[in-house]
Design a protein around this motif. Structure first.
Motif, PDB file in Angstrom:
ATOM      1  N   THR A   5      36.372  38.668  41.253  1.00  0.00           N
ATOM      2  CA  THR A   5      37.876  37.854  40.325  1.00  0.00           C
ATOM      3  C   THR A   5      37.163  37.346  39.737  1.00  0.00           C
ATOM      4  OG1 THR A   5      36.298  36.229  42.283  1.00  0.00           O
ATOM      5  CG2 THR A   5      38.962  37.548  42.787  1.00  0.00           C
ATOM      6  N   TRP A   6      37.048  38.271  38.817  1.00  0.00           N
ATOM      7  CA  TRP A   6      37.311  37.417  37.664  1.00  0.00           C
ATOM      8  C   TRP A   6      36.955  39.488  36.425  1.00  0.00           C
ATOM      9  CZ3 TRP A   6      32.533  37.294  33.964  1.00  0.00           C
ATOM     10  CH2 TRP A   6      30.894  37.828  34.859  1.00  0.00           C
ATOM     11  N   ASN A   7      36.627  39.171  35.182  1.00  0.00           N
ATOM     12  CA  ASN A   7      36.530  40.311  34.167  1.00  0.00           C
ATOM     13  C   ASN A   7      35.390  40.068  33.852  1.00  0.00           C
ATOM     14  OD1 ASN A   7      37.161  42.443  32.453  1.00  0.00           O
ATOM     15  ND2 ASN A   7      37.742  40.386  30.488  1.00  0.00           N
ATOM     16  N   LEU A   8      34.307  41.120  34.373  1.00  0.00           N
ATOM     17  CA  LEU A   8      33.068  41.301  34.179  1.00  0.00           C
ATOM     18  C   LEU A   8      33.233  41.339  32.468  1.00  0.00           C
ATOM     19  CD1 LEU A   8      33.365  41.549  37.186  1.00  0.00           C
ATOM     20  CD2 LEU A   8      31.270  42.486  36.954  1.00  0.00           C
ATOM     21  N   ALA A   9      31.629  40.407  32.371  1.00  0.00           N
ATOM     22  CA  ALA A   9      31.618  40.743  30.696  1.00  0.00           C
ATOM     23  C   ALA A   9      32.160  39.925  29.909  1.00  0.00           C
ATOM     24  CB  ALA A   9      30.520  41.864  30.256  1.00  0.00           C
ATOM     25  N   ASP A  10      32.489  38.801  30.197  1.00  0.00           N
ATOM     26  CA  ASP A  10      34.008  38.420  29.644  1.00  0.00           C
ATOM     27  C   ASP A  10      33.216  36.164  29.583  1.00  0.00           C
ATOM     28  OD1 ASP A  10      36.336  36.994  28.366  1.00  0.00           O
ATOM     29  OD2 ASP A  10      37.665  37.838  29.851  1.00  0.00           O
ATOM     30  N   PRO A  11      33.689  35.997  27.992  1.00  0.00           N
ATOM     31  CA  PRO A  11      32.986  34.583  27.650  1.00  0.00           C
ATOM     32  C   PRO A  11      34.788  33.649  28.386  1.00  0.00           C
ATOM     33  CG  PRO A  11      33.083  36.123  25.902  1.00  0.00           C
ATOM     34  CD  PRO A  11      33.728  36.907  26.730  1.00  0.00           C
ATOM     35  N   GLN A  12      35.244  34.035  29.325  1.00  0.00           N
ATOM     36  CA  GLN A  12      36.403  33.651  30.147  1.00  0.00           C
ATOM     37  C   GLN A  12      37.571  33.437  28.395  1.00  0.00           C
ATOM     38  OE1 GLN A  12      34.282  32.963  32.867  1.00  0.00           O
ATOM     39  NE2 GLN A  12      33.524  34.212  32.041  1.00  0.00           N
ATOM     40  N   PHE A  13      37.723  34.103  28.290  1.00  0.00           N
ATOM     41  CA  PHE A  13      39.448  34.440  27.881  1.00  0.00           C
ATOM     42  C   PHE A  13      40.199  34.632  28.974  1.00  0.00           C
ATOM     43  CE2 PHE A  13      36.865  35.902  24.490  1.00  0.00           C
ATOM     44  CZ  PHE A  13      36.900  34.559  23.586  1.00  0.00           C
ATOM     45  N   LEU A  14      42.110  34.219  28.852  1.00  0.00           N
ATOM     46  CA  LEU A  14      43.414  34.504  29.822  1.00  0.00           C
ATOM     47  C   LEU A  14      43.305  35.650  30.479  1.00  0.00           C
ATOM     48  CD1 LEU A  14      45.357  32.409  28.393  1.00  0.00           C
ATOM     49  CD2 LEU A  14      43.815  31.676  29.944  1.00  0.00           C
ATOM     50  N   PHE A  15      42.727  35.693  31.703  1.00  0.00           N
ATOM     51  CA  PHE A  15      42.319  36.931  32.703  1.00  0.00           C
ATOM     52  C   PHE A  15      43.342  37.006  33.824  1.00  0.00           C
ATOM     53  CE2 PHE A  15      40.186  40.632  34.432  1.00  0.00           C
ATOM     54  CZ  PHE A  15      40.924  41.850  33.362  1.00  0.00           C
ATOM     55  N   PRO A  16      44.515  36.774  33.846  1.00  0.00           N
ATOM     56  CA  PRO A  16      45.595  36.617  35.101  1.00  0.00           C
ATOM     57  C   PRO A  16      44.826  37.563  36.162  1.00  0.00           C
ATOM     58  CG  PRO A  16      46.315  35.941  33.331  1.00  0.00           C
ATOM     59  CD  PRO A  16      45.435  37.073  32.843  1.00  0.00           C
ATOM     60  N   LEU A  17      44.807  37.238  37.381  1.00  0.00           N
ATOM     61  CA  LEU A  17      44.165  37.644  37.912  1.00  0.00           C
ATOM     62  C   LEU A  17      45.442  38.584  39.453  1.00  0.00           C
ATOM     63  CD1 LEU A  17      40.933  37.803  38.538  1.00  0.00           C
ATOM     64  CD2 LEU A  17      41.747  39.244  37.371  1.00  0.00           C
ATOM     65  N   VAL A  18      47.220  37.129  39.217  1.00  0.00           N
ATOM     66  CA  VAL A  18      47.754  37.181  40.630  1.00  0.00           C
ATOM     67  C   VAL A  18      48.566  38.412  41.106  1.00  0.00           C
ATOM     68  CG1 VAL A  18      49.848  36.251  41.825  1.00  0.00           C
ATOM     69  CG2 VAL A  18      47.663  34.743  40.067  1.00  0.00           C
ATOM     70  N   HIS A  19      48.724  39.194  40.354  1.00  0.00           N
ATOM     71  CA  HIS A  19      49.699  40.064  40.323  1.00  0.00           C
ATOM     72  C   HIS A  19      48.618  41.601  40.718  1.00  0.00           C
ATOM     73  CE1 HIS A  19      46.836  40.881  37.074  1.00  0.00           C
ATOM     74  NE2 HIS A  19      46.891  42.727  36.795  1.00  0.00           N
ATOM     75  N   ARG A  20      47.549  41.604  40.234  1.00  0.00           N
ATOM     76  CA  ARG A  20      45.950  42.228  41.114  1.00  0.00           C
ATOM     77  C   ARG A  20      46.113  42.575  43.033  1.00  0.00           C
ATOM     78  NH1 ARG A  20      39.823  42.912  38.934  1.00  0.00           N
ATOM     79  NH2 ARG A  20      39.972  41.443  41.367  1.00  0.00           N
ATOM     80  N   LEU A  21      45.421  40.171  43.351  1.00  0.00           N
ATOM     81  CA  LEU A  21      45.016  40.381  44.050  1.00  0.00           C
ATOM     82  C   LEU A  21      46.382  40.376  45.401  1.00  0.00           C
ATOM     83  CD1 LEU A  21      43.345  36.666  42.639  1.00  0.00           C
ATOM     84  CD2 LEU A  21      42.200  39.351  43.772  1.00  0.00           C
ATOM     85  N   ARG A  22      47.738  40.206  45.001  1.00  0.00           N
ATOM     86  CA  ARG A  22      48.439  40.473  45.628  1.00  0.00           C
ATOM     87  C   ARG A  22      48.617  41.570  46.698  1.00  0.00           C
ATOM     88  NH1 ARG A  22      53.219  37.648  42.354  1.00  0.00           N
ATOM     89  NH2 ARG A  22      54.219  37.865  44.780  1.00  0.00           N
ATOM     90  N   GLU A  23      48.374  42.434  45.981  1.00  0.00           N
ATOM     91  CA  GLU A  23      48.192  44.245  46.374  1.00  0.00           C
ATOM     92  C   GLU A  23      46.868  44.357  47.214  1.00  0.00           C
ATOM     93  OE1 GLU A  23      50.517  45.788  45.957  1.00  0.00           O
ATOM     94  OE2 GLU A  23      52.014  45.342  45.048  1.00  0.00           O
ATOM     95  N   GLU A  24      45.905  44.083  46.556  1.00  0.00           N
ATOM     96  CA  GLU A  24      45.062  44.604  46.747  1.00  0.00           C
ATOM     97  C   GLU A  24      44.096  43.860  48.417  1.00  0.00           C
ATOM     98  OE1 GLU A  24      40.690  42.967  44.630  1.00  0.00           O
ATOM     99  OE2 GLU A  24      41.298  44.539  43.879  1.00  0.00           O
ATOM    100  N   ILE A  25      44.279  42.123  48.103  1.00  0.00           N
ATOM    101  CA  ILE A  25      44.234  41.768  49.654  1.00  0.00           C
ATOM    102  C   ILE A  25      44.437  42.238  50.752  1.00  0.00           C
ATOM    103  CG2 ILE A  25      43.664  39.499  50.859  1.00  0.00           C
ATOM    104  CD1 ILE A  25      42.850  38.248  48.228  1.00  0.00           C
ATOM    105  N   PRO A  26      46.527  42.141  50.296  1.00  0.00           N
ATOM    106  CA  PRO A  26      46.766  42.643  52.064  1.00  0.00           C
ATOM    107  C   PRO A  26      46.384  44.248  52.325  1.00  0.00           C
ATOM    108  CG  PRO A  26      47.833  42.086  50.795  1.00  0.00           C
ATOM    109  CD  PRO A  26      46.732  41.902  49.720  1.00  0.00           C
ATOM    110  N   LEU A  27      45.801  45.319  51.021  1.00  0.00           N
ATOM    111  CA  LEU A  27      45.784  46.435  51.261  1.00  0.00           C
ATOM    112  C   LEU A  27      43.775  46.420  52.061  1.00  0.00           C
ATOM    113  CD1 LEU A  27      45.606  49.712  48.967  1.00  0.00           C
ATOM    114  CD2 LEU A  27      43.381  48.669  49.893  1.00  0.00           C
TER     115      LEU A  27
END
Length: 782
Positions: free
Chosen positions: A406-428
């Motif tokens: 639930t983050w972008n690996l090797a990233d110094p923490q720039f903006l990286f929204p994940l809601v679009h991914r989580l709403r598909e991935e967790i129910p799957l």
């Protein structure tokens, strides 16, 4: 396949009333006119989690109303007060109502009727979850840690609706792991790290009972040169085992590991042996697998497509676990023992020839798949592969867990929204009957907000209406600024969802967020800043400011990349200072660090600051001279069979050979080479002005993935791997800037042919490869 995971019916809510904050007829009054109308009741010797539930109710209801609810023992409710009975103080018969819907340990019932309020779980953890459900119904939220993330309504009368609410979580374990995790926040959003006898996600990067590699290297992997002591175990014990590798008496490694797990079982209490036991095992992280004939004979003719190209090693490990299982079942025939490992890297594929003995549990770790997009996203080339792996593993394992990211690996923490991914991935994952979650997270609140909150809520209830959840977040977290901030988060989430870019780390960040995208997002932030300032509650303005700083951080980084691409190294240095200032603000200027402290510093240094600092210092702060800039468009040729040097591709007079063009200012992934591993050649011709004759001139590279050898006019000038041959696991050179003395090889006043042999032996990052930035000749200050 048998799976002892309990009833996975998801969340069950049976509500018999409506929430009201001013009408006692609609429910039970908890507080009346600022005075306690209820008392919290605990057992005489309450469990620590039940006591915690009581403490949380007292704290939050006081914040809501000013009233302090008394906490008493069973049988001591003050006259005139309605009881709120927690855990063992509630009716034990209520557990039967929960069990009608599921048996996960942290399931609960929240019953509100004329007798008062009862919070009962199938475990004390369930009772604590019931308390948080009760507080959420009253309007309390915990979007991020600390006061900055807590939302508490203010009212003098507090009423809880009449109801019978039963909740069974969708997943048995829900854990977003991080060194920056706030345990109080995690418990409030109902995460849990394990259950039973320490059960958590399966898998680890070691195997108990392994011989000591430094003292007994002969039992570790055979290397290609025949020596021993590689990074992994020799599972067949071929060093001193001319007989049967499946015999623990003849295979020292097998015997040592088997005895280790037998001894662990012997030490367990009898009640633990009645439950399912999962021993976490697996190869060490990385490569170094044994190449002895006996180990290789167990490998199928299948390679891993996304990682370092090597044979699948799942079969050899399943064979090994089977041998240990045989010994366990001989001594403990009734024990239900599984071996749990990470299904990724060399163990990504299910076994092809070795049949498991009903003894496997896996944690699927999609580290080598696109981290930007979710499953079924039509823009992503790997959108179905995760589902495909779940389907192919299903017949071979007893339990499947998610060890996602639930983050972008090797990233110094720039903006990286994940809601679009989580709403598909967790129910799957629920549809594929995954047992639990043990994700790799970093809780970078500024970069991912509100992804960690959404993930926690969906892990508890995979059927959640995410749009309604987000609307609630915008309204409660941003108050008067909810409309522009809702548009801001939705816009960024859609931007990254629809971006046709898939490179790992931060290489595609400027492409995902071009200037016009950032300008639109900043306009929404400016509107929100004005609206948030109209409210007396300064928290709204602070929350908008956090996202503004995150956008400042992103803007400064995109400017840094643009300056570097333009060979404006003085401007790049100034941009680096702005990036660092915005990062430090997010780390230090708020109640709680808004970035992951370690990742925001170490990854920033590795992927952002190092090339900037090196070239700025090499040019002595701008007093050196750029002699010649190489173009970003190179002649390019793949060399999968490594014939290039033999046929002379490094010689300037070499002609022909089907050279194509490839750019060095974007990734291999963006140019159709995402899955290529091996050698490739770059070549271009550049003029070096005669005026620099007599001066020292170096050739400088911002970075290469992974290794590079460089020729100028056919003269070998250096290699960035320090003489080490192209080891599949030697990733130390990747992305590091480097330079070589080139004066002796340069044709001053004329054309110069620069040739580079680049090797990408494996996945150092998703979709990268070859030259990854600017290249130039420069003259240090005299």
């Amino acid at each position: 396949m048998k799976r002892k995971i309990g009833s996975q019916l998801g969340l069950i809510c049976l509500l018999t009333g409506l929430l009201a904050t001013g009408s006692a007829s609609a429910g039970i009054e908890l507080v009346r006119n600022g005075e306690a109308a209820t008392a919290i009741v605990l057992a005489v010797e309450p469990h620590a989690l039940e006591q915690r539930a009581a403490d949380e109710l007292v704290e939050h209801i006081q914040l809501i109303s000013g009233a302090i609810l008394p906490v008493v023992k069973s049988g001591a409710v003050p006259e005139g007060l309605t009881p709120i009975r927690i855990g063992a103080a509630a009716d034990a018969e209520l557990e039967a109502l929960i069990l009608e819907h599921g048996n996960m340990p942290d399931s609960f019932i929240l019953l509100v009727d004329d007798q008062g309020v009862q919070l009962r779980g199938l475990s004390p953890l369930g009772a604590r979850h019931a308390a948080y459900e009760m507080l959420e119904q009253l309007g309390v939220r915990w979007f991020i840690p600390g006061e900055i993330g807590r939302v508490v309504p203010r009212m003098g009368n507090v009423t809880l609706m009449r109801q019978r609410t039963v909740q069974v979580p969708s997943f048995k374990t829900r854990d977003q792991r991080s060194q920056h995790r706030d345990d109080t926040w995690a418990e409030r959003v109902r995460e849990n790290r394990g259950y039973g006898h320490g059960r958590s996600r399966p898998g680890t990067h070691s195997t108990g009972g392994s011989p000591d590699r430094s003292e007994q290297p002969q039992y570790w992997a055979m290397r290609a040169d025949g020596s021993r002591g590689g990074g992994q175990l020799c599972l067949t014990g071929s060093h001193d085992n001319p007989g049967d590798p499946a015999d623990p008496q003849q295979n020292y490694v097998l015997g040592s590991v088997t005895e280790h797990f037998l001894e662990r079982l012997r030490r367990m209490p009898p009640e633990a042996l009645k439950e399912r036991i999962v021993f976490n095992v697996g190869p060490r992280d990385g490569g170094g697998f044994c190449v002895c004939a006996m180990c290789k004979a167990l490998d199928p003719d299948v390679t891993t497509p996304f990682a370092t190209p090597r044979p699948s090693h799942t079969d050899r490990y399943v064979w090994f676990f089977n041998q240990v299982t045989k010994a366990i079942r001989q001594e403990f025939p009734d024990a239900d023992v599984l071996f749990g490992f990470y299904a990724y890297g060399a163990l990504m594929h299910p076994p092809q020839a070795v049949q498991p003995m009903g003894n496997l549990a896996i944690s699927v770790a999609p580290i080598h798949l696109c981290r930007i997009h979710g499953p079924n996203n039509p823009v992503c080339p790997e959108s179905d592969y995760y589902s495909y792996k779940l389907r192919t593993w299903e017949p071979y394992v007893e339990e499947v867990w998610c060890r996602g990211y639930t983050w972008n690996l090797a990233d110094p923490q720039f903006l990286f929204p994940l809601v679009h991914r989580l709403r598909e991935e967790i129910p799957l994952n629920y549809r594929y009957k995954l047992v639990g979650y043990g994700t790799d997270a970093n809780h970078s609140w500024a970069a991912h907000l509100p992804a960690n909150y959404v993930a926690a809520k969906l892990m508890w209830d995979h059927t959640l209406d995410v749009d309604a959840l987000m609307a609630d977040f915008y309204d409660k977290f941003y108050g008067p600024a909810s409309e522009p901030m809702g548009a801001y988060h939705s816009f960024l989430d859609a931007t990254i969802r629809d971006a046709d870019h898939h490179t790992g780390s931060i290489w595609d960040i400027p492409l995902i967020y071009p200037p016009e995208t950032r300008t639109h997002a900043r306009g929404l932030l400016e509107q929100a800043t004005v609206l948030a300032g109209t409210d007396d509650d300064e928290l709204f303005a602070t929350r908008v400011l956090i996202q503004t700083r995150a956008m400042d951080y992103l803007d400064a980084y995109c400017e840094l990349r643009a300056r570097r691409q333009a060979f404006d190294f003085a401007g790049e240095w100034q941009a680096l200072e702005r990036v660092a200032a915005m990062r430090d603000s997010l780390l230090n200027d708020f109640e709680y660090p808004m970035l992951h402290p370690r990742h925001a510093t170490s990854l920033f240094e590795r992927f952002v600051a190092r090339p900037t600092r090196m070239i700025y210092e090499s040019l002595n702060g701008g007093t050196g001279d750029i002699v010649a800039r190489l173009d970003y468009e190179w002649q390019f040729q793949l060399d999968p069979e490594s014939w290039g040097q033999y046929i002379g591709l490094h010689r300037p007079e070499s002609a022909g050979g089907n050279w194509q063009t490839l750019r060095a200012d974007t990734s291999w992934s963006n140019q159709g080479l995402r899955y290529y591993f091996g050698q490739a050649w770059y070549r271009q011709t550049v003029e070096v002005p005669a005026e620099f004759a007599g001066r020292t001139v170096n050739i400088w590279f911002a970075g290469v993935d992974n290794t590079a050898e460089v020729w100028v006019n056919g003269h070998f000038v250096g290699a960035n791997h320090g003489g080490a041959e192209f080891d599949l696991d030697a990733y130390g050179s990747s992305f590091r800037p480097f330079q070589f003395a080139a004066t002796h090889a340069i044709n001053f006043g004329g054309p110069n042919v620069v040739t580079v042999r680049a090797v990408r032996p494996g996945t150092n990052e998703l979709g990268t490869g070859g030259i990854v930035g600017p290249v130039m000749f420069y003259a240090p200050a005299e």
